[in-house]
Write an enzyme that holds these catalytic residues in place. Structure first.
Site, PDB file in Angstrom:
ATOM      1  N   SER A 149       7.755  -2.086 -15.099  1.00 19.69           N
ATOM      2  CA  SER A 149       8.047  -1.883 -16.563  1.00 19.69           C
ATOM      3  C   SER A 149       6.500  -1.901 -17.130  1.00 19.69           C
ATOM      4  O   SER A 149       5.472  -2.242 -16.605  1.00 19.69           O
ATOM      5  CB  SER A 149       8.542  -3.310 -17.067  1.00 19.69           C
ATOM      6  OG  SER A 149       8.394  -3.339 -18.506  1.00 19.69           O
ATOM      7  N   TYR A 162       7.983 -12.073 -16.739  1.00 19.96           N
ATOM      8  CA  TYR A 162       8.274 -10.555 -16.498  1.00 19.96           C
ATOM      9  C   TYR A 162       7.207  -9.547 -16.495  1.00 19.96           C
ATOM     10  O   TYR A 162       7.324  -8.957 -15.427  1.00 19.96           O
ATOM     11  CB  TYR A 162       9.288 -10.146 -17.726  1.00 19.96           C
ATOM     12  CG  TYR A 162      10.112  -8.737 -17.573  1.00 19.96           C
ATOM     13  CD1 TYR A 162      11.120  -8.801 -17.047  1.00 19.96           C
ATOM     14  CD2 TYR A 162       9.438  -7.853 -18.071  1.00 19.96           C
ATOM     15  CE1 TYR A 162      11.802  -7.510 -17.157  1.00 19.96           C
ATOM     16  CE2 TYR A 162      10.013  -6.441 -18.099  1.00 19.96           C
ATOM     17  CZ  TYR A 162      11.271  -6.339 -17.495  1.00 19.96           C
ATOM     18  OH  TYR A 162      12.052  -5.304 -17.336  1.00 19.96           O
ATOM     19  N   LYS A 166       6.659  -7.677 -13.079  1.00 18.35           N
ATOM     20  CA  LYS A 166       6.726  -6.121 -12.805  1.00 18.35           C
ATOM     21  C   LYS A 166       5.214  -5.551 -12.370  1.00 18.35           C
ATOM     22  O   LYS A 166       5.312  -4.476 -11.591  1.00 18.35           O
ATOM     23  CB  LYS A 166       7.002  -5.632 -14.264  1.00 18.35           C
ATOM     24  CG  LYS A 166       8.436  -6.009 -14.507  1.00 18.35           C
ATOM     25  CD  LYS A 166       9.528  -5.165 -13.628  1.00 18.35           C
ATOM     26  CE  LYS A 166      10.953  -5.150 -14.088  1.00 18.35           C
ATOM     27  NZ  LYS A 166      11.754  -4.680 -13.225  1.00 18.35           N
TER      28      LYS A 166
END
Length: 302
Positions: A149, A162, A166
């Site tokens: 991401s 997150y 990622k």
């Protein structure tokens, strides 16, 4: 593009994972559709999403098998790979797409918020890759596709867990390439964009965000599937250790960390000379400290 190959796609019950699984099947792959059917936060469990994708693939004339095991546990992840072997006799590709969200500003993030996200995405990617690696080594072939991401590649607010997971997937991918190149194993990353359950959960707190949400709604999950199918196929034999980003009809090749500039002192460095010499020499090359995805991609960035 994938005739005769067997692929595992995690988090394939909905969104981008489902789109990838279906397109792989259309291109001849036999697909294990893995999804434990949980909420965005990782709660609950419903076998319906994975089974519905399997049904769609079969109705279209393809071959697929459902898997309901979690990527987050090492032993349960082994069952996902074993499902491919039991159902189709081999494994050729793993797409690490499974993910959850626990978005919260960093100073309020709990240990559980951190562990839950990292365990699913980063540890989960390790788990599936590690179990598939044994078979890739023996057959002298295999490919991994990891969904990273721009939250990790560039930055995002309220997503320390997150983002770290990622970006960790990018390092994992590169390490796999270095360690397994002798076995003809490839590994690449995609930072996708789509209007999915995850992006739909982002609140429109201001007009600018609301506008970007409307732009994002134009980008369906299916826009990300073609690149994933290509990277999993033999046509991508020369593509390895790369990081791509997809945004509707655009595909970007992303940069990776390399030295930008250097400074040298023949007599070595002191804290004082770092302040007097290093800082003024390099500061114009510093990356903006508060830069986020929306600052780099001028459209469709939440």
């Amino acid at each position: 593009m994938m005739e005769g190959k067997v692929a595992v796609v995690t988090g394939a019950g909905r969104g981008i994972g489902a789109a990838i699984a279906k397109l792989m099947a259309q291109h001849g792959a036999k697909v294990v559709v893995n999804d434990i059917g949980v909420s965005l936060e990782g709660a609950g469990g419903d076998q319906t999403p994975a089974q519905e994708v399997v049904n769609d693939i079969r109705k279209a004339g393809g071959e697929a098998a459902p898997s309901y095991d979690s990527v987050a546990g090492f032993k349960s992840a082994a069952k996902i790979i074993q499902c491919a072997l039991d159902s189709f006799g081999r494994i050729d590709c793993v797409v690490n797409n499974a993910g959850i969200l626990r978005d919260v500003i960093f100073h309020k993030m709990t240990e559980d918020d951190w562990d839950a996200v990292v365990n699913v995405m980063l540890k989960g990617a390790f788990n599936t890759c590690r179990h598939a690696a044994e078979h890739f080594r023996k057959q002298n072939s295999g490919s991994f596709v990891h969904m990273t991401s721009t939250s990790g590649l560039i930055g995002a607010m309220g997503q320390a867990n997150y983002s770290a997971a990622k970006l960790g997937m990018v390092a994992l991918s590169k390490s796999i390439v270095i360690d397994m190149a002798r076995f003809n194993v490839r590994s690449n990353c995609i930072a996708p964009v789509a209007w999915t359950r995850m992006t739909a959960s982002i609140p429109a707190k201001d007009p600018a965000t609301a506008k970007r949400i409307e732009q994002r709604k134009q980008v369906t999950a299916e826009h990300n599937a073609p690149l994933a199918v290509f990277l999993a196929s033999d046509a991508a034999a020369g593509v390895n250790a790369q990081v791509f980003s997809t945004r509707k009809n655009e595909i970007f090749l992303m940069s990776q960390s390399r030295p930008l500039r250097s400074v040298h002192r023949s007599d070595g460095w002191t804290p004082e000379t770092c302040a007097e010499h290093l800082y003024p020499a390099l500061k114009n090359s510093f990356y903006p400290p508060h830069e986020r995805t929306a600052d780099v991609f001028s459209w469709d960035s939440i």
